[in-house]
Design an enzyme around this catalytic site. Structure first.
Site, PDB file in Angstrom:
ATOM      1  N   GLU A  87       4.762 -10.606  -6.297  1.00 25.07           N
ATOM      2  CA  GLU A  87       3.694 -10.811  -7.280  1.00 25.07           C
ATOM      3  C   GLU A  87       4.009 -10.251  -8.667  1.00 25.07           C
ATOM      4  OE1 GLU A  87       3.734  -8.834  -4.710  1.00 25.07           O
ATOM      5  OE2 GLU A  87       2.612  -6.989  -4.971  1.00 25.07           O
ATOM      6  N   HIS A 104       8.194  -7.104  -3.670  1.00 23.08           N
ATOM      7  CA  HIS A 104       6.919  -7.547  -4.263  1.00 23.08           C
ATOM      8  C   HIS A 104       7.097  -8.880  -5.019  1.00 23.08           C
ATOM      9  CE1 HIS A 104       4.388  -4.062  -3.408  1.00 23.08           C
ATOM     10  NE2 HIS A 104       5.520  -3.391  -3.461  1.00 23.08           N
ATOM     11  N   ASP A 161     -16.505 -11.572 -22.778  1.00 28.42           N
ATOM     12  CA  ASP A 161     -17.259 -11.811 -21.544  1.00 28.42           C
ATOM     13  C   ASP A 161     -18.691 -12.265 -21.806  1.00 28.42           C
ATOM     14  OD1 ASP A 161     -14.926 -10.802 -20.609  1.00 28.42           O
ATOM     15  OD2 ASP A 161     -15.733  -8.836 -20.110  1.00 28.42           O
ATOM     16  N   LYS A 206     -10.129 -11.883 -16.118  1.00 28.75           N
ATOM     17  CA  LYS A 206     -10.256 -12.020 -17.575  1.00 28.75           C
ATOM     18  C   LYS A 206      -9.557 -13.274 -18.122  1.00 28.75           C
ATOM     19  CE  LYS A 206     -11.547  -9.766 -21.352  1.00 28.75           C
ATOM     20  NZ  LYS A 206     -12.780  -8.989 -21.467  1.00 28.75           N
ATOM     21  N   CYS A 262       5.470  -6.117   1.629  1.00 27.60           N
ATOM     22  CA  CYS A 262       5.839  -4.701   1.636  1.00 27.60           C
ATOM     23  C   CYS A 262       5.147  -3.968   2.794  1.00 27.60           C
ATOM     24  CB  CYS A 262       5.527  -4.100   0.270  1.00 27.60           C
ATOM     25  SG  CYS A 262       6.386  -2.552   0.010  1.00 27.60           S
ATOM     26  N   TYR A 263       4.165  -3.108   2.514  1.00 30.18           N
ATOM     27  CA  TYR A 263       3.425  -2.442   3.603  1.00 30.18           C
ATOM     28  C   TYR A 263       2.863  -3.496   4.559  1.00 30.18           C
ATOM     29  CZ  TYR A 263      -0.275   0.380   5.825  1.00 30.18           C
ATOM     30  OH  TYR A 263      -1.106   1.012   6.726  1.00 30.18           O
ATOM     31  N   GLY A 287       0.848  -1.185   0.000  1.00 28.41           N
ATOM     32  CA  GLY A 287       0.000   0.000   0.000  1.00 28.41           C
ATOM     33  C   GLY A 287       0.879   1.229   0.000  1.00 28.41           C
TER      34      GLY A 287
END
Ligand code: XMP
Length: 513
Positions: free
Chosen positions: A171, A169, A227, A369, A81-82, A54
């Site tokens: 990710e 991070h 979609d 998605k 992180c945060y 964050g």
């Protein structure tokens, strides 16, 4: 869908990426606001909790803080992180402002390879940092298990409580083995199996739809986009002829679009498909209109009218199905300075009028998605539909600057077909986010054979993007640009010039309007 990881969102622009990485490990994940109540969180029975990054400082006045009771649930926690700083802050460590922001690539050196986060990983890893504050004192019971160039506490653990923290991070793609770190957290530390697959989702979704809908009827507005197409195929599998799809041809579609939709859904899947060709109505209403916002309003309003009439003519239905996706339903965290919360799409239409009383069926609302695409393949939809590029609701109208006329539609459609054809042939179509032609309403002088021409210009727009919010132009090979340009000028009557758009978003947008 019982095993899941809960991610508490503290406003990082990467929170959704964490959720996707976990799902790529075949484990279901949900994103919750940072201040979710402990009752709600516990009710989900998560196998593990991740505290996201964050933009704030843990000691700032309005810092987003979780309910401290999360540290008493006995559930494994990973702070990113945060999230690491929060964990340290709550459990008796010390976080201080750094003198300089640590941003970008770094190297992680593992000092305790027995930490389960590092199972089967080498002792040095490339990582991505983005933080200013730093941990200066470990909380009681914690130890450092990896260091980076600038931090003696780049990874920390309290193994007996199953609490872990990463200052970087894992990710993002710039941490190439980050997915393995996340996999180690969800499988080794939280003990999750690999139960989240599109196959299992499909079986479950079919049951859920059948239970929700019973013997009632459902209508769905089919646009031909990914979609609504996947939603249609899924519903059709679950309830067959109880589903009616409504496909509106607004006259602003790409070449052959209406044929493809009728072929795939009507003939191949044998769905009840109501086809409404309202080209004349739309083009008549757009006559003489040049202002982009007015064009959009007219198209939006006309679509609702046409759709409303069509729903009446196909017989009474209790449900309306929509292809809403997970990113549309995640509650965004209202944190000052959080760009992820501030960027909002201006394209979301206001929904259907209140007098259309339907109950909603939204069978894709917990999918990202890429998962929707996998589900589409699982349902047997052709690659052409599953991997198609996004196409805006107002269609070619946002790609014809100025007035939309039948002739301009035809010129753009013909140019666009060449772009799509050549992009597919060269393999670039599926590597780019969008690639299309735009018609500029200015004419310029050219020469063809011995004749002087005075024709339109086509702009070629090819961009890469993750979500359409930001984009960069794609550096296509000159040879491909040459083929596209010469084919358009030679084959499309009315065009004598092709330009290549080399603007990124921001400051430009993807569509020209
Ligand atoms: P812009 O032009 O704002 O577009 O950079 C961002 C993304 O949104 C798509 N787009 C739309 N999609 N209805 C849609 O469903 C719309 O009215 C609309 N306008 C733009 C655009 O194609 C790009 O992917």
């Amino acid at each position: 869908m019982n095993e899941q990881i809960a991610i508490l969102d503290f406003g990082s622009q990467y929170t959704q990426v964490i959720a996707r990485r976990i799902r790529e490990c075949n484990v279901y994940s949900v994103i919750l606001p940072f201040d979710v109540s402990i009752e709600k969180l516990s009710a989900l029975k998560p196998s593990g909790i991740i505290l996201s990054g964050g933009p704030n400082s843990v000691y700032a006045e309005n810092a987003p803080l979780p309910d401290p009771a999360i540290f008493k649930l006995g559930i494994p926690i990973l702070g990113v992180c945060y999230g690491l700083q929060l964990m340290a802050h709550f459990l008796g460590g010390k976080v201080e402002p750094g003198t300089k922001r640590e941003y970008g690539k770094g190297t992680l050196s593992i000092i305790d390879s027995s930490c389960p986060l590092f199972k089967k990983l080498p002792s040095k890893l490339q990582i991505w940092n983005s933080h200013t504050d730093r941990l200066t004192k470990l909380p009681k019971g914690f130890k450092a298990v990896a260091v980076s160039d600038n931090s003696p506490y780049a990874a920390i653990e309290n193994r007996s409580r199953n609490f872990y923290g990463l200052q970087f991070h894992p990710e993002v793609v710039h941490t190439p083995r980050g997915k393995d770190l996340i996999a180690n957290f969800v499988h080794t530390i939280c003990g999750c199996g690999k139960n989240w697959t599109m196959r299992s989702y499909l079986d479950q979704a079919v049951e859920d739809i059948q239970r929700q809908v019973g013997s009632e009827r459902v209508v769905l507005g089919l646009s031909g986009g990914v979609d609504s197409s996947v939603a249609a195929a899924l519903l059709h599998k679950a309830i067959g002829d109880q589903l009616t799809c409504i496909f509106v041809n607004n006259g602003l579609l790409r070449a052959k679009e209406a044929d493809v939709v009728r072929e795939v859904f009507g003939r191949h899947f044998q769905m009840r498909l109501h086809y409404e060709d309202t080209t004349d109505l739309f083009l008549t209403r757009l006559k003489g209109i040049t202002d982009p916002e007015r064009k959009r309003k007219i198209i939006g309003k006309t679509f609702i009218e046409v759709f409303q009439t069509a729903t009446k003519s196909v017989g009474k239905a209790r449900f309306l199905a929509q292809g809403t996706l997970y990113p549309d339903v995640i509650e965004s965290v209202p944190i000052a300075g959080n760009p992820a919360a501030m960027i909002k799409s201006h394209h979301n239409v206001g929904g259907l009028p209140k007098n259309m009383k339907f109950e909603l069926v939204e069978p894709l609302k917990c999918l990202f998605k890429d998962e929707v695409r996998q589900l589409g393949l699982e349902l047997g939809l052709p690659k052409e539909i599953v991997f198609r590029q996004p196409f805006p609701g107002p269609g070619l109208a946002v790609r014809i600057l100025g007035e939309v006329t039948p002739r301009r539609c035809e010129i753009l459609r013909n140019s666009d077909s060449i772009v799509v054809e050549e992009m597919k042939k060269s393999g670039w179509y599926y590597k780019t986010w969008q690639s299309f032609a735009v018609l500029l309403p200015v004419r310029s002088v050219g020469v063809m054979g011995d004749e002087r021409t005075y024709d339109y210009t086509i702009a070629l727009r090819v961009v890469e993007s993750q979500d359409g919010m930001t984009a960069d132009w794609v550096k296509l090979p000159y040879e491909l640009l040459e083929v596209i340009s010469s084919r358009i000028c030679n084959e499309v009557k009315g065009v004598n010039r092709v330009c290549f758009d080399i603007s990124s978003k921001p400051p430009a947008t993807i569509e020209w309007e």
